[in-house]
Structure formats: C-alpha cells, structure tokens
Write an enzyme that holds these catalytic residues in place. Structure first.
Site, short mmCIF file in Angstrom:
data_model
loop_
_atom_site.label_atom_id
_atom_site.label_comp_id
_atom_site.label_asym_id
_atom_site.label_seq_id
_atom_site.Cartn_x
_atom_site.Cartn_y
_atom_site.Cartn_z
N CYS A 55 2.19 -10.12 6.20
CA CYS A 55 3.11 -9.60 5.18
C CYS A 55 4.09 -10.69 4.73
O CYS A 55 4.41 -10.79 3.54
CB CYS A 55 3.89 -8.40 5.70
SG CYS A 55 2.84 -7.04 6.21
N ARG A 138 -2.53 -2.27 2.69
CA ARG A 138 -2.09 -3.17 1.60
C ARG A 138 -2.67 -2.64 0.28
O ARG A 138 -3.74 -3.05 -0.14
CB ARG A 138 -2.57 -4.60 1.87
CG ARG A 138 -2.03 -5.16 3.16
CD ARG A 138 -2.48 -6.57 3.46
NE ARG A 138 -2.28 -6.84 4.86
CZ ARG A 138 -1.12 -7.18 5.41
NH1 ARG A 138 -0.05 -7.33 4.65
NH2 ARG A 138 -1.02 -7.36 6.71
#
Ligand code: BEZ
Length: 238
Positions: A55, A138
C-alpha cells in the site's frame, strides 16, 4: 462456495451504474461523493491497510502521479478500513521517512477516506470476504464527470496495481467518448482506433470502400487517430 455462506454478501456496483452516494471523513476534510466531484473524472480506490508495504508503494506512486491525472481532469480518492488518525500518521511517515524507487518526500494531497464502519467499502464491494473479512481488496473505480462508473478493476491484497494501466484507462475512456470510437487491445494514444460496428449492409459496404478506414473484414475496421489530437482534447491543452 461453502465459504460464502458465512458472510453477508455485499453489493457490487457494476459498470454503467451511478456511483453509490456517501458522505465521509477524509484526510482532506469531509466529502460528499460523488456530488463534490461532478464535472471531473475520479479514481476511487481502496487499499487493505495503512502502514503496509505494498500500500505504501502504491500511495507514493499515486501521489507522484496526481498532477498527471489532474491534467486529464481526473481526481484521486483513496479508502481503507482504518481511522483518520492512522491515516494521518501513515501519510506523515511516508513524507518524512520513506524513500522508494527514486520517490521521496512524497506528500499525499488527495483525500484518504476513514472507513472504520466499512459502510463505504461495503457499498462498493471492496470487502471480498474469502480474501479478507476486515481489509478492503485493491479496488479501482473509474467514475466519469456525470457520476457513472465506467471501469472497475480489482486486485488481491498481495498484488500492487499497475499505474501505467490506470493512466491508460483514464486516457482511453476519454478518447473513446471524445472521438466516438473504441480502443483495441493495448491501445495507447497514436495507435489506430476501432470504428463502431456497421449497423446495416449499406454501412458495411461503405466502410469497405472508404479510403480513410482500414477494414480487416466488414466487422473489424480501424482508422487513424492523431496522437496530438487525442492528447490535446483529453489533456485540455487546447
Ligand atoms: C501490503 O500492502 O503490503 C499488504 C496488505 C495486506 C496484505 C498483504 C500485503
């Protein structure tokens, strides 16, 4: 499939749907989505958690490309199931300490939504329980200036997104709208585009005889579309 029964199935918006509405607290203040973004393209994306490496690499990349997306009239909005103070601390750490692939001192200026309640994540099908019950996958939603979802891409927790592709999608969607064409596999500005399918025998015949159109067969026709024309129109440099 047995696994699914344990969890409530959450809704999944689809391409062509109006983007589900929500109000949220973010690192840039409160937002009313998608109303606050009317007139702009938006990439609404989720990530699994703050203070995690994949991330972090993605946020640094998004932030370093924010200007480039803005030139294509596209704003960025992130989300994870973490609280506001975690978001703030993570973004401060990224700016102060993290250097990655030549990126450093990276300031994330786009909003990052606090979604501890998972309300927004559930509305957008960002929780996929057989992947993880408390972390968002995601997800990437490309939403047009009228608030319509135009493309959706989902990646699992372990796989960082391809940012060339995210940018390519924003340009290709706008090029298709602006010039009323479709874009073939791996299209990039400057490549030939697809002319919409012929709706009658007459059109099919005309297409085959049109010198500006290159038909492999009556149903598969391409034409040139100048790279600068695409970029001028999409990047509003006119
Ligand atoms: C990461 O961003 O590094 C990550 C987050 C959740 C699961 C696996 C990796």
């Amino acid at each position: 499939m047995e696994q699914d029964k344990e969890y409530e199935v959450t809704s999944m918006p689809r391409i062509g749907d109006a983007a589900p509405e929500f109000k949220a607290v973010t690192t840039q203040g409160d937002i009313n989505f998608p109303a606050d973004y009317k007139g702009s393209w938006v990439i609404l994306f989720s990530h699994p958690a703050d203070f995690t490496p994949v991330c972090t690499s993605e946020f640094m990349t998004f932030a370093s490309m924010e200007e480039k997306f803005a030139e294509a009239n596209c704003k960025l909005v992130g989300l994870s199931i973490d609280g506001l103070y975690s978001h703030i601390a993570w973004l401060r750490t990224i700016k102060e300490k993290i250097e990655y692939k030549g990126m450093k001192n990276i300031e994330v200026n786009f909003p990052l939504i606090e979604d501890i309640t998972m309300d927004v994540a559930k509305k957008y099908g960002m929780i996929q329980p057989n992947e993880d019950t408390t972390k968002a996958v995601r997800a990437v939603f490309f939403i047009d200036p009228k608030g319509i979802i135009r493309t959706i891409i989902y990646y699992p927790l372990s796989l960082g997104r391809n940012f060339d592709e995210l940018y390519r999608v924003i340009i290709a969607l706008q090029a298709a709208d602006e010039f009323d064409v479709a874009t073939p596999a791996d299209w990039r500005p400057g490549d030939d585009v697809i002319v919409g399918p012929a709706g009658s025998c007459g059109t099919a015949k005309d297409r085959m005889e049109d010198g500006d159109i290159d038909c492999k067969d009556w149903f598969f026709c391409t034409k040139k579309l100048d790279k600068d024309m695409v970029l001028d129109r999409v990047l509003r440099k006119k």
